[in-house]
Design a protein around this motif. Structure first.
Motif, mmCIF file in Angstrom:
data_model
loop_
_atom_site.group_PDB
_atom_site.id
_atom_site.type_symbol
_atom_site.label_atom_id
_atom_site.label_comp_id
_atom_site.label_asym_id
_atom_site.label_seq_id
_atom_site.Cartn_x
_atom_site.Cartn_y
_atom_site.Cartn_z
ATOM 1 N N THR A 1 -3.985 10.005 2.297
ATOM 2 C CA THR A 1 -4.513 11.032 1.400
ATOM 3 C C THR A 1 -5.502 11.966 2.080
ATOM 4 O OG1 THR A 1 -4.142 9.648 -0.545
ATOM 5 C CG2 THR A 1 -5.827 11.353 -0.756
ATOM 6 N N PHE A 2 -6.188 11.502 3.126
ATOM 7 C CA PHE A 2 -7.181 12.293 3.862
ATOM 8 C C PHE A 2 -8.199 12.863 2.875
ATOM 9 C CE2 PHE A 2 -8.021 16.148 6.779
ATOM 10 C CZ PHE A 2 -9.033 15.486 7.435
ATOM 11 N N CYS B 1 -2.623 5.965 -1.452
ATOM 12 C CA CYS B 1 -3.036 4.892 -0.556
ATOM 13 C C CYS B 1 -3.801 5.476 0.627
ATOM 14 C CB CYS B 1 -1.822 4.138 -0.008
ATOM 15 S SG CYS B 1 -0.627 3.613 -1.257
ATOM 16 N N ASP B 2 -4.999 4.977 0.863
ATOM 17 C CA ASP B 2 -5.769 5.411 2.031
ATOM 18 C C ASP B 2 -6.785 4.321 2.371
ATOM 19 O OD1 ASP B 2 -5.936 8.440 3.352
ATOM 20 O OD2 ASP B 2 -7.712 7.214 3.760
ATOM 21 N N ARG C 1 -6.260 4.058 -4.195
ATOM 22 C CA ARG C 1 -6.471 2.662 -3.802
ATOM 23 C C ARG C 1 -6.880 2.618 -2.338
ATOM 24 N NH1 ARG C 1 -1.991 -0.869 -7.252
ATOM 25 N NH2 ARG C 1 -2.077 0.447 -9.130
ATOM 26 N N ILE C 2 -8.117 2.200 -2.106
ATOM 27 C CA ILE C 2 -8.653 2.128 -0.749
ATOM 28 C C ILE C 2 -8.360 0.747 -0.168
ATOM 29 C CG2 ILE C 2 -10.717 2.300 0.682
ATOM 30 C CD1 ILE C 2 -9.915 4.949 -0.536
ATOM 31 N N ALA C 3 -7.377 0.705 0.706
ATOM 32 C CA ALA C 3 -6.940 -0.538 1.355
ATOM 33 C C ALA C 3 -5.842 -0.163 2.330
ATOM 34 C CB ALA C 3 -6.396 -1.533 0.323
ATOM 35 N N PRO C 4 -5.528 -1.040 3.289
ATOM 36 C CA PRO C 4 -4.357 -0.766 4.132
ATOM 37 C C PRO C 4 -3.133 -0.510 3.260
ATOM 38 C CG PRO C 4 -5.624 -2.582 5.034
ATOM 39 C CD PRO C 4 -6.217 -2.278 3.687
#
Length: 220
Positions: free
Chosen positions: A69-70, A91-92, A117-120
């Motif tokens: 997402t940057f 996802c980022d 969602r902040i995760a691998p």
């Protein structure tokens, strides 16, 4: 008619922008904010964002998936293309970069459509599959770490419905994919995925020479 694609010089690109519909005013503000960053060139081009929004409108997509997402420009552009009841999962791994986009999402009135969602990304995608979300997404956009592109592509194939679109950014990779002497991990991964998508009987695909290369796949 032409048998080949016209090389886009700086002059042609400048002209292209004069006859391209401008993005939403808030999206332009986010572009300007992102351009101030040392890695601001990572955001997609205006014309690619317009194409993505058009694809979403054309297909009637309501459920989107974004991998990478940057600062949130592509998320903003695609969320704006959704109908009021639409939603997307982004996802980022970076709270720092994605936090830049949040105020702009809010200003444009689409923050409620975006589930960040902040995760691998592999963990997030696997969790979505485990939650029974396979074949529930209409459109996926992959634009994250290149070495993991194949993992993202395979999971997107599970999560996107038949007749949905999986799109992949940076598939020309500054021309490095065409230079066999370049063998770094990212280039090798992109080169392999390009070859795979070109022969994958699960999709119909086309690599479009827009931005840094944008491959569009229709899941069969």
């Amino acid at each position: 008619m032409s048998r080949t694609t016209l090389a886009v010089t700086d002059e042609i690109h400048a002209y292209l922008l004069t006859v391209t519909q401008p993005p939403h005013p808030v999206a332009l503000k986010l572009r300007e904010e992102t351009a101030k960053l040392s890695n601001g060139g990572m955001q997609i081009s205006i014309e690619q964002g317009n194409l993505m929004g058009l694809l979403i409108k054309l297909t009637g997509a309501k459920r989107l998936l974004e991998v990478g997402t940057f600062t949130g420009y592509s998320a903003l552009i695609t969320a704006l293309a959704l109908p009021a009841e639409g939603s997307m999962v982004c996802c980022d791994v970076s709270e720092e970069w994605t936090s830049i986009g949040r105020p702009f999402w809010r200003e444009a009135g689409v923050e409620s459509r975006i589930d960040l969602r902040i995760a691998p990304a592999v963990e997030t995608l696997d969790a979505l599959i485990a939650e029974g979300k396979s074949e529930t997404f209409d459109f996926a956009f992959i634009d994250a770490d290149k070495s993991n592109y194949d993992h993202y592509y395979e999971r997107a194939l599970k999560l996107v419905r038949n007749g949905g679109i999986i799109s992949v950014d940076n598939t020309l990779w500054y021309g490095k994919v065409a230079d066999d002497s370049v063998v770094d991990d990212d280039t090798v991964a992109l080169r392999a995925l390009n070859a795979k998508m070109a022969t994958d009987t699960r999709v119909l695909s086309s690599l479009i020479p827009i931005g840094d290369g944008y491959t569009i796949c229709l899941k069969l």
